[in-house]
Write a protein that holds these residues in place. Structure first.
Motif, PDB file in Angstrom:
ATOM      1  N   PHE A   1     -22.044 198.607   1.197  1.00 32.05           N
ATOM      2  CA  PHE A   1     -22.389 197.183   1.086  1.00 32.05           C
ATOM      3  C   PHE A   1     -23.460 196.784   2.100  1.00 32.05           C
ATOM      4  N   GLN A   2     -23.564 197.527   3.185  1.00 33.43           N
ATOM      5  CA  GLN A   2     -24.634 197.255   4.144  1.00 33.43           C
ATOM      6  C   GLN A   2     -25.982 197.782   3.645  1.00 33.43           C
ATOM      7  N   PHE A   3     -25.949 198.880   2.893  1.00 29.80           N
ATOM      8  CA  PHE A   3     -27.194 199.489   2.435  1.00 29.80           C
ATOM      9  C   PHE A   3     -27.812 198.759   1.253  1.00 29.80           C
ATOM     10  N   ILE A   4     -26.989 198.155   0.395  1.00 27.57           N
ATOM     11  CA  ILE A   4     -27.518 197.524  -0.821  1.00 27.57           C
ATOM     12  C   ILE A   4     -28.557 196.444  -0.508  1.00 27.57           C
ATOM     13  N   PRO A   5     -28.303 195.485   0.411  1.00 26.42           N
ATOM     14  CA  PRO A   5     -29.358 194.494   0.714  1.00 26.42           C
ATOM     15  C   PRO A   5     -30.629 195.123   1.279  1.00 26.42           C
ATOM     16  N   LYS A   6     -30.486 196.195   2.049  1.00 27.65           N
ATOM     17  CA  LYS A   6     -31.659 196.860   2.607  1.00 27.65           C
ATOM     18  C   LYS A   6     -32.456 197.562   1.530  1.00 27.65           C
ATOM     19  N   LEU A   7     -31.762 198.110   0.549  1.00 27.77           N
ATOM     20  CA  LEU A   7     -32.468 198.748  -0.564  1.00 27.77           C
ATOM     21  C   LEU A   7     -33.216 197.730  -1.414  1.00 27.77           C
ATOM     22  N   LEU A   8     -32.646 196.539  -1.544  1.00 32.36           N
ATOM     23  CA  LEU A   8     -33.271 195.519  -2.384  1.00 32.36           C
ATOM     24  C   LEU A   8     -34.617 195.054  -1.834  1.00 32.36           C
ATOM     25  N   HIS A   9     -34.866 195.296  -0.545  1.00 34.66           N
ATOM     26  CA  HIS A   9     -36.167 194.931   0.029  1.00 34.66           C
ATOM     27  C   HIS A   9     -37.292 195.760  -0.579  1.00 34.66           C
ATOM     28  N   THR A  10     -36.979 196.946  -1.065  1.00 30.32           N
ATOM     29  CA  THR A  10     -38.000 197.801  -1.678  1.00 30.32           C
ATOM     30  C   THR A  10     -37.947 197.756  -3.209  1.00 30.32           C
ATOM     31  N   LEU A  11     -37.104 196.903  -3.758  1.00 25.79           N
ATOM     32  CA  LEU A  11     -37.003 196.796  -5.208  1.00 25.79           C
ATOM     33  C   LEU A  11     -38.316 196.344  -5.820  1.00 25.79           C
ATOM     34  N   GLY A  12     -39.043 195.478  -5.122  1.00 24.81           N
ATOM     35  CA  GLY A  12     -40.319 194.994  -5.644  1.00 24.81           C
ATOM     36  C   GLY A  12     -41.308 196.122  -5.882  1.00 24.81           C
ATOM     37  N   THR A  13     -41.347 197.103  -4.987  1.00 22.64           N
ATOM     38  CA  THR A  13     -42.250 198.247  -5.164  1.00 22.64           C
ATOM     39  C   THR A  13     -41.887 199.053  -6.402  1.00 22.64           C
ATOM     40  N   THR A  14     -40.588 199.282  -6.588  1.00 20.94           N
ATOM     41  CA  THR A  14     -40.139 200.035  -7.767  1.00 20.94           C
ATOM     42  C   THR A  14     -40.487 199.293  -9.053  1.00 20.94           C
ATOM     43  N   LEU A  15     -40.221 197.992  -9.099  1.00 22.21           N
ATOM     44  CA  LEU A  15     -40.523 197.218 -10.308  1.00 22.21           C
ATOM     45  C   LEU A  15     -42.028 197.118 -10.546  1.00 22.21           C
ATOM     46  N   PHE A  16     -42.800 197.089  -9.470  1.00 19.18           N
ATOM     47  CA  PHE A  16     -44.257 197.066  -9.614  1.00 19.18           C
ATOM     48  C   PHE A  16     -44.753 198.364 -10.254  1.00 19.18           C
ATOM     49  N   ILE A  17     -44.190 199.488  -9.824  1.00 18.54           N
ATOM     50  CA  ILE A  17     -44.551 200.771 -10.432  1.00 18.54           C
ATOM     51  C   ILE A  17     -44.159 200.785 -11.907  1.00 18.54           C
ATOM     52  N   VAL A  18     -42.960 200.299 -12.209  1.00 17.98           N
ATOM     53  CA  VAL A  18     -42.481 200.291 -13.598  1.00 17.98           C
ATOM     54  C   VAL A  18     -43.381 199.414 -14.467  1.00 17.98           C
ATOM     55  N   ALA A  19     -43.679 198.202 -13.996  1.00 18.93           N
ATOM     56  CA  ALA A  19     -44.498 197.272 -14.792  1.00 18.93           C
ATOM     57  C   ALA A  19     -45.909 197.815 -14.990  1.00 18.93           C
ATOM     58  N   GLY A  20     -46.524 198.282 -13.904  1.00 20.37           N
ATOM     59  CA  GLY A  20     -47.888 198.805 -14.010  1.00 20.37           C
ATOM     60  C   GLY A  20     -47.966 200.031 -14.899  1.00 20.37           C
ATOM     61  N   ALA A  21     -47.013 200.951 -14.743  1.00 16.80           N
ATOM     62  CA  ALA A  21     -47.020 202.168 -15.551  1.00 16.80           C
ATOM     63  C   ALA A  21     -46.738 201.861 -17.011  1.00 16.80           C
ATOM     64  N   MET A  22     -45.869 200.899 -17.282  1.00 17.41           N
ATOM     65  CA  MET A  22     -45.554 200.556 -18.669  1.00 17.41           C
ATOM     66  C   MET A  22     -46.754 199.921 -19.364  1.00 17.41           C
ATOM     67  N   LEU A  23     -47.453 199.047 -18.660  1.00 20.13           N
ATOM     68  CA  LEU A  23     -48.645 198.435 -19.250  1.00 20.13           C
ATOM     69  C   LEU A  23     -49.715 199.481 -19.541  1.00 20.13           C
TER      70      LEU A  23
END
Length: 265
Positions: free
Chosen positions: A11-33
Protein backbone atom coordinates in the motif's frame (compact mmCIF):
# COMPACT_ATOMS: atom_id res chain seq x y z
CA UNK A 1 18.14 -11.81 -0.24
CA UNK A 2 15.09 -9.59 0.19
CA UNK A 3 13.62 -8.32 3.42
CA UNK A 4 10.85 -10.11 5.32
CA UNK A 5 7.48 -9.87 3.59
CA UNK A 6 5.35 -6.99 4.87
CA UNK A 7 1.96 -6.36 3.26
CA UNK A 8 1.97 -2.72 4.36
CA UNK A 9 4.68 -1.97 1.79
CA UNK A 10 2.26 -2.89 -0.99
CA UNK A 11 0.00 0.00 0.00
CA UNK A 12 2.99 2.30 0.41
CA UNK A 13 4.33 1.48 -3.05
CA UNK A 14 1.09 1.97 -5.00
CA UNK A 15 0.95 5.81 -4.61
CA UNK A 16 4.64 6.03 -5.53
CA UNK A 17 4.08 3.95 -8.63
CA UNK A 18 1.18 6.16 -9.69
CA UNK A 19 3.60 9.09 -10.02
CA UNK A 20 5.04 7.39 -13.10
CA UNK A 21 1.67 6.32 -14.51
CA UNK A 22 1.63 9.38 -16.76
CA UNK A 23 4.79 8.22 -18.55
CA UNK A 24 3.33 4.77 -19.18
CA UNK A 25 0.04 6.18 -20.51
CA UNK A 26 1.95 8.65 -22.67
CA UNK A 27 3.87 5.77 -24.26
CA UNK A 28 0.63 3.83 -24.78
CA UNK A 29 -1.22 6.79 -26.33
CA UNK A 30 1.66 7.85 -28.57
CA UNK A 31 2.40 4.31 -29.73
CA UNK A 32 -1.27 3.57 -30.40
CA UNK A 33 -1.70 6.69 -32.51
CA UNK A 34 1.41 5.89 -34.51
CA UNK A 35 0.32 2.27 -34.76
CA UNK A 36 -3.04 3.23 -36.22
CA UNK A 37 -1.31 5.49 -38.74
CA UNK A 38 1.33 2.93 -39.74
CA UNK A 39 -1.24 0.13 -39.76
CA UNK A 40 -3.61 2.03 -42.05
CA UNK A 41 -0.80 2.92 -44.46
CA UNK A 42 0.46 -0.68 -44.48
CA UNK A 43 -3.02 -2.10 -45.00
CA UNK A 44 -3.84 -0.05 -48.12
CA UNK A 45 -1.41 -1.79 -50.53
CA UNK A 46 -2.73 -5.20 -49.49
CA UNK A 47 -6.35 -4.11 -49.80
CA UNK A 48 -5.83 -2.65 -53.28
CA UNK A 49 -3.18 -5.24 -54.27
CA UNK A 50 -0.44 -2.78 -55.26
CA UNK A 51 2.32 -5.08 -56.58
CA UNK A 52 5.57 -3.78 -55.01
CA UNK A 53 4.07 -2.03 -51.99
CA UNK A 54 2.04 -5.12 -51.15
CA UNK A 55 5.24 -7.15 -50.76
CA UNK A 56 6.85 -4.42 -48.65
CA UNK A 57 3.78 -4.37 -46.40
CA UNK A 58 3.97 -8.13 -45.95
CA UNK A 59 7.67 -7.99 -45.03
CA UNK A 60 6.98 -5.17 -42.56
CA UNK A 61 4.19 -7.11 -40.85
CA UNK A 62 6.21 -10.32 -40.78
CA UNK A 63 9.28 -8.67 -39.23
CA UNK A 64 7.50 -6.82 -36.42
CA UNK A 65 5.16 -9.69 -35.63
CA UNK A 66 7.87 -12.32 -35.79
CA UNK A 67 10.60 -10.72 -33.64
CA UNK A 68 10.54 -9.90 -29.90
CA UNK A 69 9.69 -6.33 -28.95
CA UNK A 70 12.79 -6.18 -26.73
CA UNK A 71 15.06 -6.86 -29.70
CA UNK A 72 13.22 -4.20 -31.69
CA UNK A 73 13.79 -1.67 -28.91
CA UNK A 74 17.53 -2.35 -28.93
CA UNK A 75 17.73 -2.23 -32.72
CA UNK A 76 15.99 1.13 -32.98
CA UNK A 77 17.65 2.73 -29.95
CA UNK A 78 21.20 1.67 -30.76
CA UNK A 79 21.04 0.99 -34.48
CA UNK A 80 18.81 3.68 -35.98
CA UNK A 81 21.07 6.64 -35.00
CA UNK A 82 24.07 4.88 -36.56
CA UNK A 83 22.19 4.25 -39.80
CA UNK A 84 20.91 7.82 -40.02
CA UNK A 85 24.41 9.19 -39.52
CA UNK A 86 25.21 7.83 -42.98
CA UNK A 87 22.79 10.35 -44.50
CA UNK A 88 23.79 13.22 -42.23
CA UNK A 89 21.08 12.98 -39.57
CA UNK A 90 22.21 12.97 -35.94
CA UNK A 91 19.74 11.48 -33.48
CA UNK A 92 22.25 10.83 -30.71
CA UNK A 93 20.68 13.57 -28.57
CA UNK A 94 17.09 12.54 -29.20
CA UNK A 95 15.15 11.57 -26.04
CA UNK A 96 14.74 7.91 -25.23
CA UNK A 97 10.96 8.24 -25.37
CA UNK A 98 11.23 9.09 -29.07
CA UNK A 99 12.77 5.69 -29.85
CA UNK A 100 10.45 3.86 -27.45
CA UNK A 101 7.25 5.32 -28.92
CA UNK A 102 8.52 4.87 -32.50
CA UNK A 103 9.38 1.22 -31.88
CA UNK A 104 6.10 0.43 -30.16
CA UNK A 105 4.20 2.32 -32.86
CA UNK A 106 5.79 0.26 -35.63
CA UNK A 107 5.24 -2.92 -33.64
CA UNK A 108 1.54 -2.17 -33.07
CA UNK A 109 1.13 -1.02 -36.66
CA UNK A 110 1.95 -4.52 -37.93
CA UNK A 111 -0.98 -5.94 -35.95
CA UNK A 112 -3.28 -3.04 -36.82
CA UNK A 113 -2.62 -3.51 -40.55
CA UNK A 114 -3.76 -7.14 -40.37
CA UNK A 115 -6.79 -6.15 -38.29
CA UNK A 116 -7.84 -3.42 -40.72
CA UNK A 117 -7.35 -5.69 -43.72
CA UNK A 118 -9.43 -8.51 -42.28
CA UNK A 119 -12.14 -6.15 -40.98
CA UNK A 120 -12.56 -4.36 -44.32
CA UNK A 121 -12.62 -7.57 -46.36
CA UNK A 122 -15.26 -9.06 -44.02
CA UNK A 123 -17.79 -6.38 -45.05
CA UNK A 124 -20.16 -7.74 -47.70
CA UNK A 125 -19.02 -6.61 -51.14
CA UNK A 126 -22.63 -6.38 -52.27
CA UNK A 127 -23.17 -3.37 -50.03
CA UNK A 128 -20.35 -1.50 -51.78
CA UNK A 129 -21.74 -2.40 -55.20
CA UNK A 130 -25.17 -1.17 -54.09
CA UNK A 131 -23.58 2.11 -52.98
CA UNK A 132 -21.98 2.53 -56.41
CA UNK A 133 -25.33 1.74 -58.02
CA UNK A 134 -27.05 4.67 -56.27
CA UNK A 135 -24.28 7.08 -57.28
CA UNK A 136 -21.87 7.07 -54.33
CA UNK A 137 -18.19 7.62 -54.96
CA UNK A 138 -15.54 5.23 -53.69
CA UNK A 139 -14.71 7.58 -50.82
CA UNK A 140 -18.36 7.93 -49.81
CA UNK A 141 -18.92 4.18 -49.94
CA UNK A 142 -15.86 3.57 -47.77
CA UNK A 143 -16.58 6.24 -45.13
CA UNK A 144 -20.36 5.71 -44.91
CA UNK A 145 -20.73 1.97 -45.38
CA UNK A 146 -17.46 0.04 -45.08
CA UNK A 147 -15.65 1.95 -42.34
CA UNK A 148 -18.46 1.98 -39.72
CA UNK A 149 -18.94 -1.78 -40.06
CA UNK A 150 -15.20 -2.47 -40.17
CA UNK A 151 -14.68 -0.46 -36.99
CA UNK A 152 -17.26 -2.52 -35.17
CA UNK A 153 -15.48 -5.69 -36.27
CA UNK A 154 -11.99 -4.37 -35.48
CA UNK A 155 -12.62 -2.90 -32.02
CA UNK A 156 -12.46 -6.24 -30.11
CA UNK A 157 -9.12 -7.08 -31.74
CA UNK A 158 -7.77 -3.56 -31.21
CA UNK A 159 -8.80 -3.84 -27.55
CA UNK A 160 -6.54 -6.85 -27.13
CA UNK A 161 -3.75 -5.04 -28.97
CA UNK A 162 -4.08 -1.99 -26.71
CA UNK A 163 -4.04 -4.01 -23.50
CA UNK A 164 -1.08 -6.00 -24.80
CA UNK A 165 0.69 -2.73 -25.55
CA UNK A 166 0.10 -1.55 -21.99
CA UNK A 167 1.81 -4.66 -20.65
CA UNK A 168 4.64 -4.47 -23.20
CA UNK A 169 5.58 -0.99 -22.00
CA UNK A 170 7.14 -2.73 -19.01
CA UNK A 171 10.15 -3.40 -21.26
CA UNK A 172 10.83 0.31 -21.78
CA UNK A 173 12.75 0.42 -18.49
CA UNK A 174 15.54 -1.58 -20.18
CA UNK A 175 16.41 1.66 -22.02
CA UNK A 176 16.28 3.71 -18.83
CA UNK A 177 12.72 5.03 -19.09
CA UNK A 178 11.28 5.59 -15.61
CA UNK A 179 7.79 4.21 -16.13
CA UNK A 180 5.81 1.87 -13.87
CA UNK A 181 8.16 -1.10 -14.09
CA UNK A 182 11.27 1.03 -13.82
CA UNK A 183 9.89 2.73 -10.71
CA UNK A 184 9.00 -0.65 -9.23
CA UNK A 185 12.55 -1.89 -9.80
CA UNK A 186 13.93 1.19 -8.07
CA UNK A 187 11.64 0.82 -5.05
CA UNK A 188 12.51 -2.86 -4.75
CA UNK A 189 16.25 -2.18 -4.91
CA UNK A 190 16.10 0.57 -2.30
CA UNK A 191 13.82 -1.13 0.23
CA UNK A 192 14.73 -4.78 -0.53
CA UNK A 193 11.00 -5.59 -0.53
CA UNK A 194 10.88 -7.15 -3.98
CA UNK A 195 7.71 -9.20 -3.63
CA UNK A 196 5.70 -6.28 -2.25
CA UNK A 197 6.92 -4.04 -5.07
CA UNK A 198 5.93 -6.52 -7.77
CA UNK A 199 2.54 -7.16 -6.15
CA UNK A 200 1.84 -3.43 -6.13
CA UNK A 201 2.97 -3.19 -9.76
CA UNK A 202 0.72 -6.09 -10.78
CA UNK A 203 -2.27 -4.47 -9.06
CA UNK A 204 -1.70 -1.17 -10.87
CA UNK A 205 -1.45 -2.90 -14.26
CA UNK A 206 -4.54 -5.00 -13.48
CA UNK A 207 -6.69 -1.99 -12.56
CA UNK A 208 -5.60 -0.01 -15.62
CA UNK A 209 -6.25 -3.00 -17.90
CA UNK A 210 -9.74 -3.46 -16.44
CA UNK A 211 -10.55 0.22 -16.94
CA UNK A 212 -9.35 0.15 -20.56
CA UNK A 213 -11.23 -3.08 -21.19
CA UNK A 214 -14.44 -1.56 -19.85
CA UNK A 215 -14.08 1.63 -21.92
CA UNK A 216 -13.39 -0.34 -25.09
CA UNK A 217 -16.35 -2.63 -24.40
CA UNK A 218 -18.61 0.43 -24.22
CA UNK A 219 -17.16 1.67 -27.52
CA UNK A 220 -17.71 -1.75 -29.11
CA UNK A 221 -21.34 -1.89 -27.99
CA UNK A 222 -21.94 1.62 -29.29
CA UNK A 223 -20.48 0.80 -32.71
CA UNK A 224 -22.49 -2.43 -32.96
CA UNK A 225 -25.76 -1.07 -31.56
CA UNK A 226 -27.45 -1.01 -34.99
CA UNK A 227 -26.54 -4.61 -35.74
CA UNK A 228 -27.91 -5.73 -32.37
CA UNK A 229 -31.17 -3.92 -33.04
CA UNK A 230 -31.45 -5.56 -36.45
CA UNK A 231 -30.72 -8.98 -34.93
CA UNK A 232 -33.41 -8.42 -32.28
CA UNK A 233 -35.90 -7.31 -34.94
CA UNK A 234 -35.15 -10.34 -37.11
CA UNK A 235 -35.50 -12.66 -34.12
CA UNK A 236 -38.87 -11.13 -33.20
CA UNK A 237 -40.06 -11.46 -36.78
CA UNK A 238 -38.89 -15.08 -36.83
CA UNK A 239 -40.83 -15.84 -33.64
CA UNK A 240 -44.00 -14.19 -34.98
CA UNK A 241 -43.68 -16.09 -38.24
CA UNK A 242 -43.13 -19.40 -36.45
CA UNK A 243 -46.11 -18.82 -34.15
CA UNK A 244 -48.36 -17.86 -37.07
CA UNK A 245 -47.24 -20.94 -39.04
CA UNK A 246 -48.00 -23.15 -36.05
CA UNK A 247 -51.47 -21.67 -35.60
CA UNK A 248 -52.25 -22.13 -39.29
CA UNK A 249 -51.18 -25.77 -39.13
CA UNK A 250 -53.34 -26.36 -36.05
CA UNK A 251 -56.37 -24.84 -37.81
CA UNK A 252 -55.93 -26.84 -41.02
CA UNK A 253 -58.70 -29.39 -41.87
CA UNK A 254 -56.27 -32.28 -41.54
CA UNK A 255 -55.19 -31.20 -38.03
CA UNK A 256 -58.82 -30.76 -36.97
CA UNK A 257 -59.76 -34.21 -38.32
CA UNK A 258 -56.82 -35.85 -36.52
CA UNK A 259 -57.78 -34.23 -33.23
CA UNK A 260 -61.40 -35.33 -33.64
CA UNK A 261 -60.32 -38.92 -34.35
CA UNK A 262 -58.01 -38.89 -31.33
CA UNK A 263 -60.93 -37.78 -29.10
CA UNK A 264 -63.23 -40.60 -30.27
CA UNK A 265 -63.61 -43.47 -27.77
Amino acid sequence: MGATFDISYVFQFIPKLLHTLGTTLFIVAGAMLLGLLFGFIAALPRLYKVPVLQRISQVYASFFRGTPILIQLFLFYYGLPEVLKLIGLDLSKAPVLFFVILTYGLHIGSYVSETIRSAVTSVDRGQVEAAYAIGMTGYQAFTRIVMPQALGIAVPVLSNVLIGLLKDTSLAFTLGVMELTGKSQTLASVTRHFIESYIALALVYLVISMILERLLLVAERRLLRHEKREDATEYSAFRRKSWLSLRLRLRSPRSIRLREEAQKP
